[in-house]
Design a protein around this motif. Structure first.
Motif, PDB file in Angstrom:
ATOM      1  N   TYR A 293      59.176  -4.021 -92.185  1.00 40.86           N
ATOM      2  CA  TYR A 293      58.609  -3.022 -93.105  1.00 40.86           C
ATOM      3  C   TYR A 293      57.087  -3.149 -93.109  1.00 40.86           C
ATOM      4  O   TYR A 293      56.547  -4.230 -93.385  1.00 40.86           O
ATOM      5  N   TRP A 294      56.404  -2.059 -92.747  1.00 38.73           N
ATOM      6  CA  TRP A 294      54.940  -1.922 -92.817  1.00 38.73           C
ATOM      7  C   TRP A 294      54.271  -3.161 -92.211  1.00 38.73           C
ATOM      8  O   TRP A 294      54.635  -3.587 -91.125  1.00 38.73           O
ATOM      9  N   GLY A 295      53.292  -3.816 -92.870  1.00 40.07           N
ATOM     10  CA  GLY A 295      52.636  -4.943 -92.224  1.00 40.07           C
ATOM     11  C   GLY A 295      51.793  -5.737 -93.193  1.00 40.07           C
ATOM     12  O   GLY A 295      51.707  -5.413 -94.387  1.00 40.07           O
ATOM     13  N   MET A 296      51.186  -6.804 -92.674  1.00 42.36           N
ATOM     14  CA  MET A 296      50.386  -7.700 -93.505  1.00 42.36           C
ATOM     15  C   MET A 296      48.937  -7.227 -93.597  1.00 42.36           C
ATOM     16  O   MET A 296      48.451  -6.541 -92.712  1.00 42.36           O
ATOM     17  N   ARG A 297      48.283  -7.672 -94.627  1.00 47.11           N
ATOM     18  CA  ARG A 297      46.890  -7.283 -94.839  1.00 47.11           C
ATOM     19  C   ARG A 297      46.004  -7.738 -93.677  1.00 47.11           C
ATOM     20  O   ARG A 297      45.165  -7.002 -93.177  1.00 47.11           O
ATOM     21  N   SER A 298      46.195  -8.984 -93.249  1.00 52.59           N
ATOM     22  CA  SER A 298      45.375  -9.488 -92.137  1.00 52.59           C
ATOM     23  C   SER A 298      45.670  -8.705 -90.865  1.00 52.59           C
ATOM     24  O   SER A 298      44.794  -8.501 -90.022  1.00 52.59           O
ATOM     25  N   GLU A 299      46.921  -8.242 -90.717  1.00 58.24           N
ATOM     26  CA  GLU A 299      47.261  -7.457 -89.523  1.00 58.24           C
ATOM     27  C   GLU A 299      46.546  -6.107 -89.533  1.00 58.24           C
ATOM     28  O   GLU A 299      46.188  -5.586 -88.472  1.00 58.24           O
ATOM     29  N   LEU A 300      46.324  -5.545 -90.727  1.00 60.50           N
ATOM     30  CA  LEU A 300      45.570  -4.290 -90.770  1.00 60.50           C
ATOM     31  C   LEU A 300      44.153  -4.522 -90.242  1.00 60.50           C
ATOM     32  O   LEU A 300      43.607  -3.697 -89.511  1.00 60.50           O
ATOM     33  N   MET A 301      43.581  -5.660 -90.611  1.00 61.57           N
ATOM     34  CA  MET A 301      42.233  -5.973 -90.101  1.00 61.57           C
ATOM     35  C   MET A 301      42.254  -6.082 -88.573  1.00 61.57           C
ATOM     36  O   MET A 301      41.356  -5.595 -87.883  1.00 61.57           O
ATOM     37  N   GLU A 302      43.324  -6.683 -88.055  1.00 61.72           N
ATOM     38  CA  GLU A 302      43.433  -6.845 -86.597  1.00 61.72           C
ATOM     39  C   GLU A 302      43.610  -5.492 -85.903  1.00 61.72           C
ATOM     40  O   GLU A 302      43.036  -5.250 -84.834  1.00 61.72           O
ATOM     41  N   VAL A 303      44.389  -4.618 -86.528  1.00 59.30           N
ATOM     42  CA  VAL A 303      44.593  -3.279 -85.957  1.00 59.30           C
ATOM     43  C   VAL A 303      43.263  -2.520 -85.920  1.00 59.30           C
ATOM     44  O   VAL A 303      42.929  -1.863 -84.926  1.00 59.30           O
TER      45      VAL A 303
END
Ligand code: NAD
Ligand code: ZN
Ligand code: ZN
Length: 344
Positions: A293-303
């Motif tokens: 489901y969706w993703g992690m906050r740090s992963e948004l930064m990586e994206v």
């Protein structure tokens, strides 16, 4: 302000005029610079009254970027004028999952009545958006809002699924992407950017198969029963080490089940309501099935970093807020190439 709202169960999205909200203590108000349309919005708008749990009226939009335009009491760390992306899967902020940035798996959010914007809380398809906490904001820097907004879901969700399968996807491996729509076309690019896998995309639409090839899929095949044999043949009988199903209907889950390799992984991202047969002999030995489901906050930064590096992009159809119902209809009809984005 103008907003796109779902007003009654069974009704469609409508453009309405509502009061501009003021941020309460700890909250931040954004002037929305772009908001994305997700197929999950149609899942929400397709629910019967007895299953609908998102509140009415619901301001839609769980992909949002904007510029900070008002700060509630006590907010520090951002300033008016800052361009930011909104991390959508809000959690409690205090539990173990939230502490490691996985607010998408916060076990307390439901019982505390915490919901993402556009999926319970007022969403981003409006001229202004209230964000509950500064930790839900990720600096956008000089990324273009319209080109970037959908990375908050259509980028983050496939990224989260792919990162959790990374060890299965070294050079020489194969990844299958089922559904080259909003999420799928970004997923293909993420696979190309961070894994060594050969990417096989499946879709039922010729246009989406062409899009899949345009964004980097090595192969694109019609999504039907023959796809399984084709995948087996392309992989010397082995199958795919990871299958990402961005549809999640029973026929696509069946393709996933039959094409996954020994010790491989099936990631069911699409919420198509399908059911997959599992059991000791139903999937290859060692295979796992996961519903991320969706993703992690740090992963948004990586994206966002991947976008900054030019490794991924979103194919965007741009609309004004008055055209949002029309854009939703195109999404419903499978006609959107990439993602539909509204500029309020
Ligand atoms: P979309 O409409 O943009 O894309 C769907 C794609 O699937 C289209 O290209 C369509 O042609 C294709 N498709 C339809 N039926 C197919 C079939 N039988 N075989 C192969 N392809 C088929 O949708 P989207 O916004 O990218 O969302 C994809 C799915 O992911 C939806 O179910 C959505 O609700 C879900 N979703 C889940 C999460 C999560 O956290 N798990 C997050 C966002 C979206
Ligand atoms: Zn979504
Ligand atoms: Zn939590």
């Amino acid at each position: 302000m103008r907003a796109v709202q779902y007003l009654s169960v069974g009704g469609g999205p409508e453009v309405v005029e509502i009061p501009t909200p003021d941020p309460g203590p700890g909250q931040i108000r954004l002037e929305v610079t772009a908001a994305g349309l997700c197929h999950s919005d149609w899942f929400v708008m397709g629910l019967p009254a007895e299953q609908y749990a998102y509140g009415l009226p619901l301001t839609l939009g769980h992909e949002g970027v904007g510029v900070v335009d008002a700060l509630g009491a006590g907010v520090t760390g951002v300033a008016e004028g800052d361009p930011v992306a909104v991390y959508g899967p809000w959690g409690c902020g205090l539990c173990h999952a939230c502490a490691r940035g996985a607010e998408n798996y916060c076990p307390r959010a439901g019982s505390l009545g915490i919901a993402p914007p556009g999926l319970g809380a007022p969403g981003a398809l409006a001229e202004h958006l209230i964000v509950d906490d500064v930790r839900h904001l990720v600096p956008l820097g000089d990324l273009d809002p319209v080109a970037t907004v959908s990375l908050t879901d259509a980028g983050l969700t496939p990224y989260h699924a792919i990162v959790s399968s990374l060890s299965a996807l070294p050079a020489g491996s194969t990844a299958v992407v089922i559904g080259a729509g909003g999420l799928g076309h970004v997923g293909i690019q993420i696979l190309r950017a961070i894994t060594g896998a050969t990417v096989i995309a499946l879709d039922i639409s010729e246009e989406k198969l062409a899009l899949a090839k345009d964004v980097g899929a090595h192969h694109a095949l019609p999504s039907n029963a023959e796809a399984v044999d084709a995948i087996r043949e392309m992989t010397g009988g082995v199958g795919a080490q990871a299958v990402f199903d961005f549809v999640g209907a029973t026929p696509t889950l069946e393709i996933a089940r039959q094409s996954v390799a020994l010790d491989g992984v099936v990631q069911i991202v699409g919420i198509g309501g399908g059911v997959m047969t599992t059991g000791f002999f139903a999937t290859p030995f060692g295979a796992s099935v996961r519903a991320p489901y969706w993703g992690m906050r740090s992963e948004l930064m990586e994206v966002l970093d991947l976008a900054r590096a030019g490794a991924i992009h979103v194919e965007v159809e741009r609309y004004g807020i008055e055209q949002a119902p029309e854009a939703y209809q195109r999404l419903h009809d499978g006609a959107v190439r990439g993602r539909a984005v509204v500029v309020p």
